[in-house]
Design a protein around this motif. Structure first.
Motif, PDB file in Angstrom:
ATOM      1  N   UNK A  54       0.836  -1.206   0.000  1.00  0.00           N
ATOM      2  CA  UNK A  54       0.000   0.000   0.000  1.00  0.00           C
ATOM      3  C   UNK A  54       0.872   1.258   0.000  1.00  0.00           C
ATOM      4  N   UNK A  55       1.926   1.266   0.815  1.00  0.00           N
ATOM      5  CA  UNK A  55       2.836   2.409   0.831  1.00  0.00           C
ATOM      6  C   UNK A  55       3.558   2.542  -0.508  1.00  0.00           C
ATOM      7  N   UNK A  56       4.043   1.430  -1.055  1.00  0.00           N
ATOM      8  CA  UNK A  56       4.759   1.468  -2.339  1.00  0.00           C
ATOM      9  C   UNK A  56       3.861   2.038  -3.442  1.00  0.00           C
ATOM     10  N   UNK A  57       2.655   1.513  -3.574  1.00  0.00           N
ATOM     11  CA  UNK A  57       1.767   1.983  -4.640  1.00  0.00           C
ATOM     12  C   UNK A  57       1.246   3.391  -4.368  1.00  0.00           C
ATOM     13  N   UNK A  58       0.978   3.710  -3.092  1.00  0.00           N
ATOM     14  CA  UNK A  58       0.533   5.066  -2.749  1.00  0.00           C
ATOM     15  C   UNK A  58       1.575   6.108  -3.118  1.00  0.00           C
ATOM     16  N   UNK A  59       2.824   5.861  -2.724  1.00  0.00           N
ATOM     17  CA  UNK A  59       3.907   6.783  -3.057  1.00  0.00           C
ATOM     18  C   UNK A  59       4.145   6.825  -4.567  1.00  0.00           C
ATOM     19  N   UNK A  86       1.083  10.254   6.281  1.00  0.00           N
ATOM     20  CA  UNK A  86       0.053  10.244   7.325  1.00  0.00           C
ATOM     21  C   UNK A  86      -1.234   9.616   6.794  1.00  0.00           C
ATOM     22  N   UNK A  87      -1.632  10.009   5.591  1.00  0.00           N
ATOM     23  CA  UNK A  87      -2.869   9.503   5.000  1.00  0.00           C
ATOM     24  C   UNK A  87      -2.816   7.992   4.806  1.00  0.00           C
ATOM     25  N   UNK A  88      -1.723   7.483   4.239  1.00  0.00           N
ATOM     26  CA  UNK A  88      -1.590   6.037   4.014  1.00  0.00           C
ATOM     27  C   UNK A  88      -1.561   5.300   5.358  1.00  0.00           C
ATOM     28  N   UNK A  89      -0.830   5.833   6.318  1.00  0.00           N
ATOM     29  CA  UNK A  89      -0.732   5.171   7.627  1.00  0.00           C
ATOM     30  C   UNK A  89      -2.108   5.041   8.283  1.00  0.00           C
ATOM     31  N   UNK A  90      -2.899   6.107   8.233  1.00  0.00           N
ATOM     32  CA  UNK A  90      -4.239   6.067   8.826  1.00  0.00           C
ATOM     33  C   UNK A  90      -5.122   5.074   8.071  1.00  0.00           C
ATOM     34  N   UNK A 123     -12.056  -0.635   2.966  1.00  0.00           N
ATOM     35  CA  UNK A 123     -11.571   0.512   2.183  1.00  0.00           C
ATOM     36  C   UNK A 123     -12.547   1.688   2.261  1.00  0.00           C
ATOM     37  N   UNK A 124     -13.847   1.397   2.330  1.00  0.00           N
ATOM     38  CA  UNK A 124     -14.850   2.459   2.504  1.00  0.00           C
ATOM     39  C   UNK A 124     -14.660   3.132   3.863  1.00  0.00           C
ATOM     40  N   UNK A 125     -14.497   2.337   4.905  1.00  0.00           N
ATOM     41  CA  UNK A 125     -14.258   2.886   6.248  1.00  0.00           C
ATOM     42  C   UNK A 125     -13.008   3.762   6.243  1.00  0.00           C
ATOM     43  N   UNK A 126     -11.949   3.269   5.621  1.00  0.00           N
ATOM     44  CA  UNK A 126     -10.698   4.032   5.558  1.00  0.00           C
ATOM     45  C   UNK A 126     -10.911   5.368   4.847  1.00  0.00           C
ATOM     46  N   UNK A 127     -11.641   5.362   3.734  1.00  0.00           N
ATOM     47  CA  UNK A 127     -11.910   6.599   2.994  1.00  0.00           C
ATOM     48  C   UNK A 127     -12.699   7.591   3.852  1.00  0.00           C
ATOM     49  N   UNK A 128     -13.788   7.128   4.444  1.00  0.00           N
ATOM     50  CA  UNK A 128     -14.676   8.005   5.220  1.00  0.00           C
ATOM     51  C   UNK A 128     -13.956   8.624   6.414  1.00  0.00           C
TER      52      UNK A 128
END
Length: 154
Positions: A54-59, A86-90, A123-128
């Motif tokens: 997730x960190x690799x693809x996010x960055x 911060x966003x990816x970690x949360x 993923x929905x929970x994470x977005x919200x």
């Protein structure tokens, strides 16, 4: 040096930044869950793999846009780290907590509706729950605000 607060950040801007971040997180998270589950890895190893990807693809997604604006590789990595960490970690904390909380979700297997529904729900929970954090950070010139000047540069 005191940081002057920026104008109020709209929910649309925050949601857009969160969705951008979620895209990279989701690619890495799903890929990690699929690889870990298919390979029969222990749940802890599957989560570590998912978080790392997730960190690799996010960055990588953030860097792609910044590099396209003509920024060098080291500077682009710095922008990605500042914008997304911060966003990816949360997001990762939240979506993995959901996957661990849903009974049997991680053990359900790739053909199970429980596995996929839990992953989508996580993923929905994470977005919200990450959108308000991103709104707060952007309003203070942090997070995805760091990227915005490069997105408008090309």
């Amino acid at each position: 040096m005191e940081h002057k607060e920026h104008a109020t950040t709209s929910w649309g801007t925050a949601a857009s930044a969160t969705l951008h971040c979620l895209t990279g997180c989701a690619i890495g998270e799903v890929l990690g869950m699929v690889i870990g589950t298919a390979a029969g890895l222990h749940n802890a190893a599957t989560i570590v793999l998912s978080v790392a990807l997730a960190f690799v693809f996010g960055y990588a997604l953030t860097m792609r846009g910044v590099l396209r604006a003509g920024v060098g590789l080291r500077a682009a990595l710095g922008v990605a780290l500042a914008a997304d960490t911060v966003s990816i970690a949360i997001m990762e904390l939240l979506d993995n907590a959901v996957m661990l909380t849903v009974p049997g979700a991680l053990d359900a297997g790739l053909t199970s509706a429980l596995f996929w529904a839990s992953l989508a729900g996580s993923l929905v929970v994470a977005f919200v729950l990450t959108t308000p954090v991103n709104r707060w950070m952007i309003s203070r010139g942090r997070g995805h605000a760091v990227v915005h000047r490069y997105h408008h540069a090309h």
